[in-house]
Design a protein around this motif. Sequence first.
Motif, mmCIF file in Angstrom:
data_model
loop_
_atom_site.group_PDB
_atom_site.id
_atom_site.type_symbol
_atom_site.label_atom_id
_atom_site.label_comp_id
_atom_site.label_asym_id
_atom_site.label_seq_id
_atom_site.Cartn_x
_atom_site.Cartn_y
_atom_site.Cartn_z
ATOM 1 N N UNK A 577 41.735 29.408 8.688
ATOM 2 C CA UNK A 577 41.260 29.409 10.080
ATOM 3 C C UNK A 577 41.802 28.222 10.869
ATOM 4 N N UNK A 578 42.042 27.110 10.204
ATOM 5 C CA UNK A 578 42.426 25.882 10.907
ATOM 6 C C UNK A 578 43.786 26.004 11.593
ATOM 7 N N UNK A 579 44.838 26.526 10.933
ATOM 8 C CA UNK A 579 46.109 26.655 11.648
ATOM 9 C C UNK A 579 46.035 27.601 12.843
ATOM 10 N N UNK A 580 45.156 28.586 12.781
ATOM 11 C CA UNK A 580 45.010 29.493 13.920
ATOM 12 C C UNK A 580 44.339 28.788 15.099
ATOM 13 N N UNK A 581 43.446 27.840 14.814
ATOM 14 C CA UNK A 581 42.884 27.012 15.881
ATOM 15 C C UNK A 581 43.989 26.181 16.537
ATOM 16 N N UNK A 582 44.832 25.578 15.711
ATOM 17 C CA UNK A 582 45.942 24.782 16.246
ATOM 18 C C UNK A 582 46.915 25.655 17.023
ATOM 19 N N UNK A 583 47.171 26.857 16.546
ATOM 20 C CA UNK A 583 48.073 27.777 17.239
ATOM 21 C C UNK A 583 47.550 28.076 18.642
ATOM 22 N N UNK A 584 46.254 28.385 18.746
ATOM 23 C CA UNK A 584 45.659 28.675 20.050
ATOM 24 C C UNK A 584 45.699 27.450 20.950
ATOM 25 N N UNK A 585 45.362 26.297 20.384
ATOM 26 C CA UNK A 585 45.353 25.065 21.180
ATOM 27 C C UNK A 585 46.729 24.776 21.753
ATOM 28 N N UNK A 586 47.742 24.770 20.911
ATOM 29 C CA UNK A 586 49.078 24.404 21.379
ATOM 30 C C UNK A 586 49.634 25.450 22.353
#
Length: 608
Positions: A577-586
């Motif tokens: 889940x964490x990389x998908x949070x970063x993907x959305x943020x960036x």
Amino acid sequence: MCGIVGYVGPQDAAPILLEGLGRLEYRGYDSAGLAVATKSGLKVRKVSGRVADLAADLPARFKGAPGIGHTRWATHGEPTPENAHPHTDAAGRIAVVHNGIIENADELRAKLAADGVEFASQTDTEAVAHLVAAAFQAGAVDLEQAVRQALRQVVGAYGLAVMDAEHPDRIVVARNGSPVLLGVGEKEMFVASDVAALIGYTRQVVYLDDGELATVTPTGYRTFTLDDRAVAKSPSTIDWDVVGAEIGDHAHYLIKEIQEQSRTIERALKGRIDERFDTAHLGGLNLTVREAREIRRVKILGCGSACYAGDLGAQLIEDLARVPASAEPASEFRYRNPVVEPDTLYVAVSQSGETIDTLAAVQELQRKGGRVIGIVNVVGSTIARQVDGGIYLHAGPEMSVAATKSFTSTVTAFALLALHLGRIRDLSPEQGRRIIAGLNALPEQIAQVLEQSDAIAEVAREIAGSNSVLFVGRRRGWPVAREGAQKLKEVSYVHAEAYPSAELKHGPLALVSPELPTVAIVPDDNLLDKNTSTLSEIKARKGPVIALAHRELPSDLADRTLVMPKNEPELDPILMSVPLQLLAYHAAVALGRDVDKPRNLAKSVTVE
């Protein structure tokens, strides 16, 4: 949604109100306003826009106390200065701020208009100000009596604060379905809809329950009901700190909270691992061993990210405890006529503990005799006080609208619950040790994921120009895909859809093209071959693929692979889940979005 702040005491109210409203910006709003009492009467200032716009619009001599402030999320009428709160009566004597929805507002407005009242806004709230004024005209002797008489005519949900220019030593507040709390200071008092507004001023708070009112003065408070029966209320101590609610040197709260997840997972686990018996210690559940063994089904209720976390929780409970479990949106559950079984454990999930749909589901279950526990972040929140027991996340204040640390902490809490129930049943000590080792490894592994932020940002910039993005996953990867799609669309406004990988052939495969990127969840588990087969189907149709995997995938399966550390299969979704949070943020940053306050959304959904 919406925010209320009030102050009564020796200081000028406006700076305190502005700071409190600033701390409530994460809840979502579109207009803001203040009212303060002065020797010459009430002064009111309102704007459509942000709290900073309100602060810039205040005249230098906007001084006085007590005062009330509000951030509004539009329900009745567009976000204009006229529709912003506070609302006043025609004489400017009464000022009201209100969260919630008055269901009989049209009827009340029509009755007041027939009595000669001219309305200055389209809101439901303005009717309350006129009702309080009418109560004084009908003989009410003080503000408490006038508010009680007004509210007897109101149907709906409200959390409100009322001031009277002729009683400038007090604020009267009331609650019915929308949170209101009191802050106890030294010869000063505060009111708010959220404890975040009070951070830095007091740690002593009094929570009102539905049907209760309070009068606050500089020297204290009195709590009572609509029929003026006294209610005994003692202060509770909140444990949030100023630092946890500050942005520090981060560009946005969202990235700050993503980066906090190693620590928040540690806090979620602290004191809850029992290595002697290879289990989890969860004393707050208020469940005896006998009661836990009698559970035959688990039903999880939440909204948005809380529901997706519940999907993962249901799989954890079935895998580890071998108890049938499922998750359902609380917003749907509350409107049907559910069969409430005595041997079912119901779990309500809410970061804020104030989500109105989830709270309504809890109340309906309890009316029908159901046992309900909560997984909640905010200590003392309405759901936390309503349920029969539960687990606090201890994730600290989450200021960005998008759930990040609360999501991973919730799934971690479900892992603890599943371990606890499993060891009571048939989960072996060896399997218990395996899960505990995996839980203890999570903080360091999350730190490893966060180290890939720059690489993920590069991928995010590539997909930011897409009109739509597809997310796919199987089994545990399916809720992760749903949460990833939600994150992308809510903060970047890029359309995203999530599907179970096996469902592509049943319709969605028609969408695949070189213009539609697919983000695929591909853990190294017993479904790896099935997942790589799905990637082949997408690549055969020239669809770009970004894979989250535990190993580098060949180029004929994925254009880009983000390699994640591997944990136990049951816990891998937390890491994925964490990389998908970063993907959305960036992606949101690349598109110049308002990352922490996405348009049209609110953190705490307290209206239907």
